[in-house]
Design a protein around this motif. Structure first.
Motif, PDB file in Angstrom:
ATOM      1  N   ALA B 143      61.021 -45.277 -47.835  1.00  0.00           N
ATOM      2  CA  ALA B 143      60.880 -44.490 -48.988  1.00  0.00           C
ATOM      3  C   ALA B 143      59.851 -43.590 -49.330  1.00  0.00           C
ATOM      4  N   ASP B 144      58.406 -43.910 -48.681  1.00  0.00           N
ATOM      5  CA  ASP B 144      57.290 -42.978 -48.838  1.00  0.00           C
ATOM      6  C   ASP B 144      57.500 -41.904 -48.203  1.00  0.00           C
ATOM      7  N   LEU B 145      58.072 -42.030 -47.063  1.00  0.00           N
ATOM      8  CA  LEU B 145      58.372 -40.728 -46.294  1.00  0.00           C
ATOM      9  C   LEU B 145      59.118 -39.892 -46.526  1.00  0.00           C
ATOM     10  N   SER B 148      58.029 -36.685 -51.281  1.00  0.00           N
ATOM     11  CA  SER B 148      56.973 -35.988 -51.028  1.00  0.00           C
ATOM     12  C   SER B 148      55.664 -36.359 -51.901  1.00  0.00           C
ATOM     13  N   GLY B 149      55.848 -37.317 -52.910  1.00  0.00           N
ATOM     14  CA  GLY B 149      54.506 -38.079 -53.460  1.00  0.00           C
ATOM     15  C   GLY B 149      54.316 -39.384 -52.443  1.00  0.00           C
ATOM     16  N   GLY B 150      53.450 -39.869 -53.160  1.00  0.00           N
ATOM     17  CA  GLY B 150      52.962 -41.139 -52.453  1.00  0.00           C
ATOM     18  C   GLY B 150      52.043 -40.864 -51.493  1.00  0.00           C
ATOM     19  N   ARG B 151      51.860 -41.758 -50.504  1.00  0.00           N
ATOM     20  CA  ARG B 151      50.593 -41.551 -49.367  1.00  0.00           C
ATOM     21  C   ARG B 151      51.310 -40.636 -48.130  1.00  0.00           C
ATOM     22  N   VAL B 152      52.478 -40.494 -47.895  1.00  0.00           N
ATOM     23  CA  VAL B 152      52.958 -39.755 -46.769  1.00  0.00           C
ATOM     24  C   VAL B 152      54.435 -39.077 -47.016  1.00  0.00           C
ATOM     25  N   LYS B 153      54.450 -37.948 -46.367  1.00  0.00           N
ATOM     26  CA  LYS B 153      55.878 -37.325 -46.503  1.00  0.00           C
ATOM     27  C   LYS B 153      56.078 -36.770 -44.944  1.00  0.00           C
TER      28      LYS B 153
HETATM   29 CA    CA Z   1      55.856 -39.956 -50.012  1.00  0.00          CA
END
Ligand code: CA
Ligand code: CA
Lengths: 217, 217
Positions: B143-145, B148-153
């Motif tokens: 979900a993080d990947l 675009s927000g959060g720790r990674v994309k």
């Molecule tokens: Ca993310």
């Protein structure tokens, strides 16, 4: 040490198919559903089946929920899925429970009910749709990563004794992307990733199991 | 050079929210829907709106589909979404079109209708459910990947002139995971990834834009 799957609609079926693709023995899976038709499908795959209402203690006790390895909840309705989660959490305090919710407003209640993992397919679809406008391979790569088949898969494992002290970038089994240390995430670019520690969990991209073509990619 | 979003139900709304989170100017987005209520929501976000039926040439011509940068199709019904895709593909042969389908049987027809990217939320949910039983951080990382927000994309970009000749592992912008060379995927572990070539597309994991907490991870 079995996996309990409650709700054998499309999401539940897809989950079981993927578990089998990952090598899970169907005899280690118990499917609970109220519909005989759904259970016939599960039985044809070799799974154990139980016709019942998973919101009842009785039903979950019948599948020895306290001894299960993990639980997948996808009852089709968020209220039902959340009640099942509450019931299971009460009976099995440490069981990993993954739940599907369809409404974003229910993600937090699902966690409060005790779910370990909350999956919102609609929200995910929106993210992938948006991502696909900035790169046409993004969604296919994500689908490949999520499935064990195809070219790659995402794997979680403890750091091995021989890896302790070395950097995440040196692991030999795949491409290390994140560490969980005391349940806190550490990115591949961060200082904490320069020295693996005892007890670290590694998230890595490894080669997939092949076969399953991932949408032309 | 605008993005056409047709169908502003939950998936369409989530997609637009994520586009805005990625920095897309809402004035570059045109939302088509048959419901005034849905369009009010889109207008409140600053998007252009058109009330109409996207299965009609007329409607798509009204939003200058042949000049669009990309199109997101999520009409709520697979048959409608596929007909919209066929219509748009006819009017704009090279337009990237991303479509949501709910039934696995419709994935192939959607591609045959001309969709560039086919997203099946139910199938994705099943993969994530299954994955979550073998590692409790897998679904959260995915979900993080995707966001675009959060720790990674996850990012897709052409190889830069100064990167040509060097290995994928040496790129300085992120962690390179895959190359597309002449539209064929090359994994980070493969020989082809040892020397980047002119025209390569790179899929990389980069730091995310922060803020948006990704489910406690
Ligand atoms: Ca993310
Ligand atoms: Ca895969």
């Amino acid at each position: 040490n079995h996996i309990v799957v409650t709700g054998f609609g499309t999401s539940g079926q897809e989950a079981v198919n993927e578990l089998l693709a990952r090598g899970t023995d169907p005899r280690e899976i118990v499917v609970i559903d109220g519909s005989d038709k759904a259970l016939e499908l599960a039985e044809a795959l070799g799974c154990n089946i139980l016709c019942g209402d998973s919101t009842r203690d009785r039903t979950l006790k019948d599948v020895a929920i306290h001894r299960a390895r993990s639980m997948i909840v996808s009852a089709g309705r968020d209220d039902t899925s959340i009640l099942i989660t509450l019931t299971a959490r009460h009976l099995a305090p440490r069981l990993p429970i993954s739940i599907v919710v369809r409404n974003e407003d229910n993600e937090l209640p699902a966690r409060q009910a005790g779910a370990t993992t909350v999956i919102n397919p609609v929200s995910f679809a929106g993210l992938l749709l948006a991502g696909s406008t900035s790169g046409r391979h993004i969604a296919d790569y994500m689908a490949d990563l999520a499935a064990s088949g195809g070219r790659v898969k995402l794997n979680e494992r403890p750091a091995l004794p021989e890896e302790i002290g070395g950097p995440l970038s040196a692991i030999g089994t795949g491409l290390g992307v994140r560490i969980y240390r005391d349940d806190r995430p550490i990115g591949f670019w961060e200082d904490g990733a320069k020295r693996l520690q005892n007890g670290d969990l590694i998230i890595e991209i490894t080669e997939g199991d092949g076969d399953a073509p991932t949408d032309g990619s």
